[in-house]
Each structure stands twice: as structure tokens, then as C-alpha cells.
Design a protein around this motif. Structure first.
Motif, short mmCIF file in Angstrom:
data_model
loop_
_atom_site.label_atom_id
_atom_site.label_comp_id
_atom_site.label_asym_id
_atom_site.label_seq_id
_atom_site.Cartn_x
_atom_site.Cartn_y
_atom_site.Cartn_z
N ARG A 1 55.57 39.42 38.74
CA ARG A 1 55.25 39.99 40.05
C ARG A 1 53.91 40.70 39.95
NH1 ARG A 1 60.91 41.07 39.88
NH2 ARG A 1 62.02 39.74 41.33
N LYS A 2 53.81 41.86 40.59
CA LYS A 2 52.55 42.60 40.74
C LYS A 2 51.81 42.87 39.43
CE LYS A 2 51.88 46.06 44.27
NZ LYS A 2 53.00 46.67 44.94
N ARG A 3 52.54 43.36 38.43
CA ARG A 3 51.85 43.74 37.20
C ARG A 3 51.30 42.51 36.49
NH1 ARG A 3 56.58 46.65 37.05
NH2 ARG A 3 57.41 45.45 35.32
N TYR A 4 52.09 41.45 36.53
CA TYR A 4 51.65 40.19 35.94
C TYR A 4 50.34 39.73 36.60
CZ TYR A 4 51.93 35.17 34.70
OH TYR A 4 51.66 33.90 34.25
N LYS A 5 50.33 39.82 37.94
CA LYS A 5 49.14 39.35 38.67
C LYS A 5 47.93 40.23 38.36
CE LYS A 5 51.61 37.12 42.38
NZ LYS A 5 52.47 37.55 43.47
N GLU A 6 48.18 41.53 38.27
CA GLU A 6 47.06 42.45 38.01
C GLU A 6 46.48 42.19 36.61
OE1 GLU A 6 47.66 46.49 39.34
OE2 GLU A 6 46.35 47.29 37.75
N ILE A 7 47.36 41.97 35.66
CA ILE A 7 46.90 41.74 34.29
C ILE A 7 46.20 40.38 34.18
CG2 ILE A 7 47.78 41.25 31.94
CD1 ILE A 7 49.66 43.73 32.46
N LYS A 8 46.75 39.39 34.87
CA LYS A 8 46.12 38.07 34.87
C LYS A 8 44.69 38.16 35.45
CE LYS A 8 46.78 33.45 36.76
NZ LYS A 8 47.69 32.50 37.36
N ALA A 9 44.57 38.87 36.57
CA ALA A 9 43.25 38.99 37.19
C ALA A 9 42.30 39.79 36.30
CB ALA A 9 43.39 39.66 38.56
N THR A 10 42.82 40.83 35.66
CA THR A 10 41.99 41.65 34.77
C THR A 10 41.48 40.82 33.60
OG1 THR A 10 43.34 43.55 35.37
CG2 THR A 10 41.97 43.79 33.41
N GLY A 11 42.37 40.00 33.05
CA GLY A 11 41.97 39.15 31.93
C GLY A 11 40.86 38.20 32.32
N ALA A 12 41.00 37.63 33.52
CA ALA A 12 39.98 36.67 33.97
C ALA A 12 38.63 37.37 34.12
CB ALA A 12 40.42 36.05 35.29
N GLU A 13 38.66 38.59 34.64
CA GLU A 13 37.41 39.36 34.77
C GLU A 13 36.80 39.67 33.41
OE1 GLU A 13 37.74 42.23 38.68
OE2 GLU A 13 38.30 43.03 36.74
N LEU A 14 37.69 40.09 32.48
CA LEU A 14 37.18 40.48 31.15
C LEU A 14 36.52 39.32 30.43
CD1 LEU A 14 39.96 42.89 29.83
CD2 LEU A 14 37.65 43.49 30.54
#
Ligand code: GAL
Length: 668
Positions: A370-383
Motif C-alpha cells: 500500500r502507501k509505504r510500499y509506493k512511497e519507498i518505490k518512488a523514493t528508490g526510483a528518484e535515488l
């Protein structure tokens, strides 16, 4: 850059594993850390090793191109071992056995435990040596967690005797150096020296610790050395079995019983466990967490990993607050900005059983992203987009704070004043400096001072002539020093050295402390070059002699006497701060000091609640700007910058949304 998660396949049915690996890869996670508590599964009975299940996990890692940090599983010795050898258990200071039922229930000095540890580590190393997906090994898990560095069992008692004998050679020397003449405590032999456990005069309610301070400090050092030796044994076993990838251990910012400046030399890189939301509040990440990141970087003067990075609400019996949307991303950036080039989120999925049922992870209990998964996925892509910058740039600091475990141990045992807290003093000073947009390293006295313009020694009491000589040389060569109250007055045996305060540093400070006042929580007004301020905890009463007075007390019988001075030498200056201030007070004082000493700072002004860390690749600058507030923040810029995350140029004013992050560069 490593981006992964702490994974416990042993907690889930095997038919779920492929789904976990698929979801991890879809989120951009490329590394798992596994097995730190899996001893009872790897060696379910003495000498019977079962690697089949772990091999199947490793096969999935291979088929999903997942890198692995494999752990030695010694943080949780199995029940069969403890039943066979109960003498392995630790004993607390009251002599109670610290028994089975959680973890870390072993004594570092138990030869029996060391032998069993050697066996399981050898088997694991033999089995997995050369495995292409293993990029690092982690030893055990958080040495010292749950107050387990200091143990009071029989094995420790005899090991302590040997440790003391090695140090003091003969018992008369120990009696003399540690001052056993006090209360007639002379020891007839090394074997008769006690472990400083609970004693008749101790009274925790009143913060009274009654043991000989020198013996107590030696016990702290001995206990820390015991962990060092145990850890070194693990490294040796791994290396002897051909493990040639880096070895690390997960440190903790809130553990103080283990001298990490010593321990670090066993590891290729440092990692630590970062849980900002345990102390959730608008400024929590800006205070202790930011300090801890700089402390971790300082142990090796090198980039580090976060081996357990908060990924959700935390808790054992009750839970801490849920991270706000955007906060996990913000905390990830904060880690990266301060030097993390590995982020491993704890944990993949919260457990359905066991002590940590409430410790949330990337997924929820039901395994649904859910939310945390999506936030971490997006953060990883940015990093990933920042990878070149993260790897190619460094944090260069003009200022360092000198930290010391001897001082931590000495100050904690004898607090000077009711609310005296060495760690809090250090991070308050650190925050005050970094609030100015100044990078600040946290290092120990072995550091090469020539890298800095300003060295800050808060409450540096256990010290030596050699420290004073090192500082003098630094000052002669143009360096500047800040020394505070409770410095320079104790020797390596934790004896008061009998010199006029600030003892070893009296000459470089050019002052005499002629009295002092342990004011505890009471406030004392002062005025200074930074305007009116308030002090508490401690006030030195100073004869400023020929130094320049930079502030004076307005209260108490010492009203009108200096609380802060500057002694200017031909090279640099030495500032003495005689009273403890709050973060804002130190901030205002350091604004002045860092101006006078020409310290580099973020080129644009800072805003309360917004953190900046400046990195450089020596041709361009990268400024990480992080809004820890739940409201938008406006930052006035000095010139036009390229904002890397949003890929646009920004001039004049940067607006960051709640928990927003920007990475600005002057690269054209
Ligand atoms: C860490 C520890 C983990 C887990 C986590 C949550 O300190 O290393 O194993 O216990 O805390 O409590």
C-alpha cells in the motif's frame, strides 16, 4: 548505491517467498539482509546443520538478481545450547541470570559460547563462501542492544582480573592509580578485584553510583573490549574460511556502552539502524538523528549504510506515531545527504507473531503493498537518478565535534549536576551548528585536525597533556578551538588531576575557573556578544585573566563575572564556554564564533525546521534541502540553482511542501 530490505523468510510460508521477491524487485529493492536470528533454524540440534531452506532463499535471490547481506546468527543462541550450557547466560548487576525468552542472552566472555559461535560461523562460511550474490556479511545484530555489553557473571569476573593484570602489572600499582586508599578498598590481588555491580551505597532513585570511579571506568573499557574480542573472533573465522566480501556490523546511535571508535577498525564499512519516529516530533529528525548520522560517518570518516531504516510505524507493546506521508522519503534523503550510500528498510513485512508484531514494515500484516510500499518505490526510483551524485560527492566539514566514550562513561557515572547528559550536550551543540547550515563532523581525538577550521570539545573531561599539545599545535597552525565547562580535569584513571580548571587546557584557554555552580534545572541569565541568553545545568565561575570576555552572568553571586571568553593566539583562537545553553543559545553563540573563524556555510540563509547538508565533488556543489515541518517552507536563495529532483532551475525563492526535499546544484 544499495537499496534493499531486511527480510525474514523464516517467518512466512515458503509458497509466499516468490511473491515477496517479485514485489521487492518491482519496488526497485535490490538487496536483502537475512538470517541474523536464524541459528535455531540453521542448527536445530547440536552439530546438525540445515542449509536447505536458506539455500532455497538464496536460489530465489539468484533468480531475482537480488544481492544479499548474510548475517552470522549469533544474536539469538538456541534453546538446546542454553539448556546444555546455562553458564553462557549473562548476569545482571544484582546477580540475576538474564535468561531465555528474547535475544542476546549470552556473555561475550563465555569461552563455551565463543566455541559454539565459531562452529556455526565456520559452517555458514564454508557453505556460502564465494556465493556470487553475497555482497557483505553482517556480524550478529546490534552488539550491546538491551544493555548487554556489561555482564556480571563468573566468566567476566575472571576475564576482568586478567584484563586488569595486563594493564597494571602489579596490584599495588592498581591500588595506587585508582585511589583505593579511599574507604580502605585496597585489593590484595587481581583475582580479588570485584566487578563493580550493585553495591550498598547505590541508590538509583537518587542517581547515586558509589563505586570507585576509576575501577568503574576500567570496567566499562573492559566490557567494551570484551565485545571487541568476540567480534574480532567472528571476523577471523569468516576470513579464515575464504569470505572476501566486506564485513560490517549494525551500530546504534543510542548505544553508549561500546566504544565504536575502536570497534570500527574491524569493518570495511559502518552500518547503523535508524528509527527517527521513535522520538517522533517536528524536530526529532533534525536533532538526534542528524547528529547520529554525522557520528556514524565519523567512526570511519567514510560513507556508511543504514542497515535498518524505518519504513513504518514502530512498536513492541505499543506503537509510536505513524510516519506522515512523505516522511519515509524525507528520512531516506536525510540519511543519504549525511553520507549513507546503502539504505535497507526494516522490515519487509510485519510479523504475525513474536515480540515485534507491531513493528511495521514496507508491507502491511496482510502482505498487501500500500502507501509505504509506493512511497519507498518512488523514493528508490528518484535515488537512482541521484546515484552518480551520491557516489561521486563527499561531505566536507570545516567544523568537528570531539566525542569520546571514556567521557561518556565517566560523565554518566558521575553526572556533575542533576540533568547533566553528555550525549545531549553533544547533540545540542551539533544541532546549534548545523542549524546555521554548517556541515559538522563528529569524530574522536585521533582525528587529523588539520582538516578543520574549528574543533569543538564539549565537556571533554578525561583528557591528557598530549591532547593539549595536539590542540596547541592545531591552534599555532591557524586552527580554532571551543572548549566548554567540565573539560580538562580528569586523567585516564578517572582521577581529578588536581590542576586549576580547565586543567590540561588552562594554558590554551588563558583562564582560571575559580568556582562553579551545579545549577541543575535552574536558569541563570547571561548576556553576551550574541545578546541575552539563558544557561542551566552548569555554570563555571571564571577569572578571565588576559582573555577577551565575550559574555557575563546576570544572576547569582557571580553576576558580572565572565561566562564566555576568547583567547587569541598568533595562529587561531580558543573560546571557552563556561555554562550550558540551550540549542538556540548555542546557535547564537556559534553564529558569532563561526563568523570569526571563517567557517563555510550554506550560501543561503536557513529556516527553522529546514535542514541543509552541502556535498561537493570538488567541482560542483550539491545542497540537500530538507523540510522537516508539516507545513510548506520558503527558502530565500542567494542565486539561481538547478533543482535536480524536479529538473528545473530555481532562483530567488525555493518552496518546499510539507516534508519536501530539494537537491540544488550550482553545476551549469
Ligand atoms: C533494532 C533491531 C531489530 C529489531 C528492530 C525493531 O534495534 O536490530 O532486530 O528488533 O530494532 O525493534
Amino acid at each position: 548505491m544499495v537499496f534493499g530490505t531486511d527480510y525474514y523468510p523464516e517467518h512466512w510460508p515458503e509458497d509466499r517467498w516468490p511473491t515477496d521477491f517479485r514485489l521487492m524487485r518491482e519496488a526497485g529493492l535490490d538487496t536483502i539482509r537475512i538470517a541474523e536470528f536464524a541459528w535455531s533454524l540453521i542448527e536445530p540440534r547440536e552439530g546438525i546443520f540445515d542449509f536447505d531452506w536458506l539455500d532455497r532463499v538464496m536460489s530465489l535471490a539468484v533468480s531475482h538478481s537480488m544481492k544479499v547481506v548474510l548475517c552470522t546468527p549469533t544474536a539469538a543462541p538456541p534453546k538446546w545450547l542454553m539448556d546444555k550450557h546455562p553458564e553462557i547466560y549473562q548476569k545482571d548487576e544484582f546477580g540475576h541470570v538474564r535468561g531465555f525468552g528474547s535475544r542476546r542472552h549470552y556473555c561475550f566472555n563465555s569461552e563455551i559460547f565463543r566455541e559454539y559461535s565459531r562452529k556455526i560461523i565456520s559452517e555458514m562460511a564454508k557453505h556460502y563462501s564465494g556465493h556470487p550474490n553475497i555482497i557483505a556479511w553482517q556480524l550478529d545484530n546490534e552488539f550491546g542492544c538491551h544493555n548487554t555489553v556489561r555482564c556480571y557473571c563468573e566468566d567476566c569476573s575472571s576475564a576482568f582480573s586478567k584484563w586488569l593484570k595486563k594493564k597494571y602489572i602489579n596490584i599495588d600499582n592498581l591500588n595506587e592509580k585508582l585511589g583505593m586508599a579511599f574507604w580502605g578498598q585496597h585489593y590484595p590481588s587481581f583475582e580479588s578485584v570485584i566487578l563493580p555491580a550493585h553495591t550498598t551505597c547505590d541508590n538509583k532513585a537518587f542517581g547515586m553510583n558509589a563505586h570507585n570511579p576509576g575501577l568503574y571506568l576500567d570496567f566499562c573499557r573492559f566490557s567494551s573490549d570484551s565485545v571487541y574480542d568476540y567480534s574480532a573472533m567472528q571476523v577471523d573465522v569468516l576470513r579464515a574460511h575464504g569470505i572476501d566480501v566486506p564485513i560490517t556490523h549494525n551500530f546504534m546511535g543510542s548505544f553508549f556502552d561500546l566504544d565504536y571508535y575502536k570497534l570500527q577498525d574491524q569493518f570495511e564499512f559502518i552500518s547503523w539502524d535508524c528509527y527517527p519516529n521513535i522520538a517522533h516530533g517536528p524536530f526529532s529528525t533534525l536533532s538526534e538523528v542528524s547528529y547520529n548520522h554525522d557520528k556514524m560517518r565519523g567512526y570511519k570518516n567514510k560513507k556508511f549504510w543504514v542497515m535498518e531504516h524505518c519504513s513504518g510505524q514502530n512498536g513492541w507493546n505499543y506503537m509510536h506515531e505513524t510516519p506522515n506521508p512523505g516522511e519515509i522519503r524525507l528520512w531516506t534523503y536525510q540519511s543519504v545527504a549525511h553520507g549513507a550510500d546503502g539504505i535497507i528498510y526494516f522490515r519487509w513485512r510485519p510479523c504475525l507473531f513474536g515480540t515485534e508484531q507491531y513493528w511495521h514494515g514496507i508491507l502491511d500484516h496482510d502482505g498487501i503493498p500500500r502507501k509505504r510500499y509506493k512511497e519507498i518505490k518512488a523514493t528508490g526510483a528518484e535515488l537512482r537518478k541521484l546515484e552518480e551524485i551520491i557516489e561521486g560527492s563527499e561531505i566536507v566539514s570545516d567544523v568537528c565535534i570531539i566525542n569520546s566514550f571514556d567521557n561518556e562513561w565517566s560523565h554518566t557515572y558521575q553526572k556533575h549536576s542533576e540533568n547533566f547528559n553528555y550525549n545531549r550536550i553533544l547533540y545540542t551543540v551539533h544541532n546549534a551548528i548545523t542549524d546555521l547550515g554548517i556541515n559538522c563532523d563528529v569524530v574522536d581525538m585521533n582525528v587529523d585536525l588539520t582538516n578543520y577550521k574549528l574543533a569543538v570539545l564539549p565537556a571533554y573531561n578525561i583528557s591528557s597533556e598530549a591532547d593539549a599539545v595536539k590542540l596547541s599545535k592545531f591552534i599555532n597552525e591557524g586552527g580554532n578551538v571551543v572548549i566548554t565547562f567540565r573539560s580538562g580535569n580528569r586523567d585516564e584513571y578517572n582521577r581529578i588531576n588536581g590542576l586549576t580548571i580547565p586543567g590540561y587546557f588552562r594554558d590554551i584557554c588563558g583562564i582560571d575557573v575559580i568556582n562553579y555552580d551545579a545549577v541543575g534545572d535552574h536558569k541563570r541569565k547571561v548576556t553576551s556578544v550574541a545578546g541575552p541568553l539563558e544557561a542551566d545545568t552548569w555554570c563555571d565561575i571564571i577569572d578571565g585573566k588576559d582573555s577577551t570576555v565575550m559574555g557575563e552572568y546576570l544572576d547569582a553571586f557571580y553576576r558580572g563575572t565572565p561566562f564566555m571568553t576568547r583567547n587569541s593566539a598568533p595562529g587561531g583562537s580558543v573560546y571557552y564556554i563556561g555554562a550550558h545553553l540551550d540549542r538556540d543559545g548555542y546557535n547564537r553563540i556559534f553564529r558569532q564564533i563561526t563568523l570569526e573563524t571563517d567557517v563555510t556555510r550554506c550560501p543561503f540563509g536557513t529556516v527553522k525546521g529546514v535542514e541543509t547538508v552541502t556535498r561537493t565533488d570538488f567541482s560542483s556543489t550539491y545542497i540537500f534541502v530538507m523540510n522537516h515541518l508539516d507545513t510548506p517552507a520558503y527558502i530565500s536563495l542567494d542565486k539561481e540553482y538547478m533543482e535536480i529532483l524536479g529538473e528545473k532551475n530555481i532562483s530567488e525563492v525555493l518552496r518546499l511542501g510539507p516534508y519536501g526535499v530539494a537537491v540544488l546544484t550550482d553545476k551549469v
